[in-house]
Design an enzyme around this catalytic site. Structure first.
Site: not given
Ligand code: ACO
Length: 447
Positions: A322, A380
């Site tokens: 998140h 979620d």
């Molecule tokens: N699986 C694997 N790796 C992940 C995940 C994941 N679900 N989420 C984040 N990461 C990793 C990223 O690749 C990044 O790695 P790095 O530092 O080596 O590059 C690190 O964790 C930080 O992640 P960001 O991309 O900077 O996180 P951001 O804040 O941009 O994205 C998001 C947040 C979109 C929710 C992301 O975690 C994701 O795609 N999760 C899966 C989709 C999801 O569950 N969405 C629902 C969110 S809740 C809502 O909207 C109601």
């Protein structure tokens, strides 16, 4: 200033003299930027004068470090897993309150007393029906249209029917539009579902509670009586509460940005629904179910974790991570309990998807990749399994999210419109395109 501003919680002291001095190494010029304190949370740097002083804009794609507005509605402390509406903790609201009471709280800043609560319920009940002509909107869609495609269009179309609540300068009209949206969203969501499965629309029943009425419009048929399972009613009530608002997320910011131009409230909420539709936002619970189904068995968890960690693979562990929470999402914890109670009430002894989800959560929370990045289950992760156990098809999940979130969007929209310092939202950019060049006539362009 505190040493670690991100953990500052109580800002009751006078900090009016706090500034951060910024020095431009290129020109040697310095400026003092005021530090602003909310009632809690990280302080923010007021950069409004930065361009005038230095000629610089700021660059923050995804707005990870940018406060777009001042708000008194919802507070999140992501590192500690705290979510509060108007000062009330989300788990207390989910356990002890009901959805309409939370709607009142979001819209009016305080919990209602008994009289206010009764009046509010009655007002909502007065607006549950849709204009009869709206049925033709539904009929214009293909039966296999995604429910979100229909919902976004029908909500936008409300502005074509309710002309007496479009004037955003009129406080009474703003209130009326808010009530109409909270009251009509269950009717719209249920009609979207009925249309998709080819059953007749069921009219709202004002003798039922908000959630029970929605379940009745969704699952009852004219041919036989329908009685909602109390465990399902309570679980859906909690799901609605948990999704009611969530500060300045993508869809809420979309509503505010659309509204900042003076657009009517129905159009703004339709914009928010569009933003919510994406898989990185409200569409994630559907993606979680697909992921758990693809997994087929818990023995494949290491394979899924390896894919999620592989930077060359676009796969991410859905329902994990998140932007704001770097701790367990408090909503996920309530939903997990909710799911357990619905399964017990339905007499389901084994739910393979739940078993996979729990095992996946455990494995991820013990894995260094997820631990280091502070990736925890988000709202979620369990909501899809829960909604499916309650009888909703996956294509309806985001529709339910939109239904519940409408009150948050409306409250945030109203707060913005009523803030005298609001002005049209207009971000800047870092332009990286071509610089000026002469126009090339068609016959001289390379083939
Ligand atoms: N699986 C694997 N790796 C992940 C995940 C994941 N679900 N989420 C984040 N990461 C990793 C990223 O690749 C990044 O790695 P790095 O530092 O080596 O590059 C690190 O964790 C930080 O992640 P960001 O991309 O900077 O996180 P951001 O804040 O941009 O994205 C998001 C947040 C979109 C929710 C992301 O975690 C994701 O795609 N999760 C899966 C989709 C999801 O569950 N969405 C629902 C969110 S809740 C809502 O909207 C109601």
């Amino acid at each position: 200033m505190s040493e670690d501003p991100s953990h500052s919680q109580d800002h009751s002291q006078d900090h009016s003299q706090d500034f951060v001095t910024l020095k431009d190494e290129r020109s040697g010029k310095s400026t003092r930027l005021p530090v602003l304190y909310g009632s809690q949370g990280s302080p923010v740097l007021d950069i409004a004068t930065l361009h005038a002083e230095f000629g610089y804009y700021t660059f923050d794609p995804g707005y990870g470090a940018t406060g777009s507005c001042a708000s008194a509605i919802t507070f999140i402390n992501g590192s500690e897993g705290v979510l509060m509406h108007r000062g009330y903790d989300i788990s207390e609201l989910a356990e002890q309150s009901d959805y309409l009471e939370v709607c009142y709280l979001l819209l009016n800043a305080d919990l209602p007393n008994k009289t206010q609560k009764d009046e509010f319920f009655q007002t909502i009940r007065n607006h549950t029906m849709l204009h009869d002509q709206m049925q033709y909107f539904f009929r214009g869609f293909r039966r296999d249209a995604h429910p979100m495609a229909i919902m976004v269009a029908v909500v936008g179309a409300l502005s074509a029917f309710y002309h007496d609540s479009l004037d955003i300068q009129d406080e009474e009209q703003r209130k009326l539009a808010s009530i109409r949206m909270v009251a009509k969203m269950p009717t719209i969501a249920a009609q979207v579902y009925k249309y998709a499965i080819g059953q007749p629309f069921v009219s709202p029943r004002n003798d039922l509670g908000y959630v029970e009425n929605f379940l009745n419009m969704t699952f009852s048929v004219p041919a036989e009586a329908y009685h909602a399972d109390p465990a399902v009613v309570r679980a859906l009530e909690q799901i609605f509460i948990l999704h009611a608002d969530h500060e300045q997320n993508a869809s809420t910011s979309t509503v505010r940005l659309a509204g900042s131009s003076g657009a009517n409230p129905f159009a703004c909420i339709a914009a928010g629904i569009s933003s919510l539709w994406g898989p990185a936002h409200g569409g994630a619970n559907e993606a979680v179910l697909n992921m758990l189904e693809d997994m087929e068995e818990t023995s494949r968890i290491p394979e899924f974790l390896a894919r999620a960690k592989d930077k060359d693979d676009p796969f991410r562990l859905m329902g994990f991570g998140h932007r704001v929470y770097k701790n367990y999402d408090p909503r996920a914890a309530v939903l997990r309990k909710c799911l357990e109670s619905v399964l017990i009430s339905k007499g389901v002894e084994r739910e393979p998807l739940f078993e996979r989800a729990r095992a996946l959560e455990k494995a991820a929370l013990e894995d260094a990749y997820f631990v280091e990045r502070k990736l925890f289950p988000n709202v979620d992760f369990y909501s899809g399994i829960l909604l499916r156990a309650m009888g909703f098809p996956t294509s309806m999940f985001t529709v339910l999210f939109a239904l519940a979130r409408t009150v948050g969007w409306v409250a945030q929209w109203r707060e913005m419109v009523e803030d005298p310092s609001s002005r049209i939202g207009r971000p800047r950019q870092l332009y990286r395109g071509r610089t000026k060049r002469p126009f090339v006539p068609l016959e001289q362009r390379k083939s």
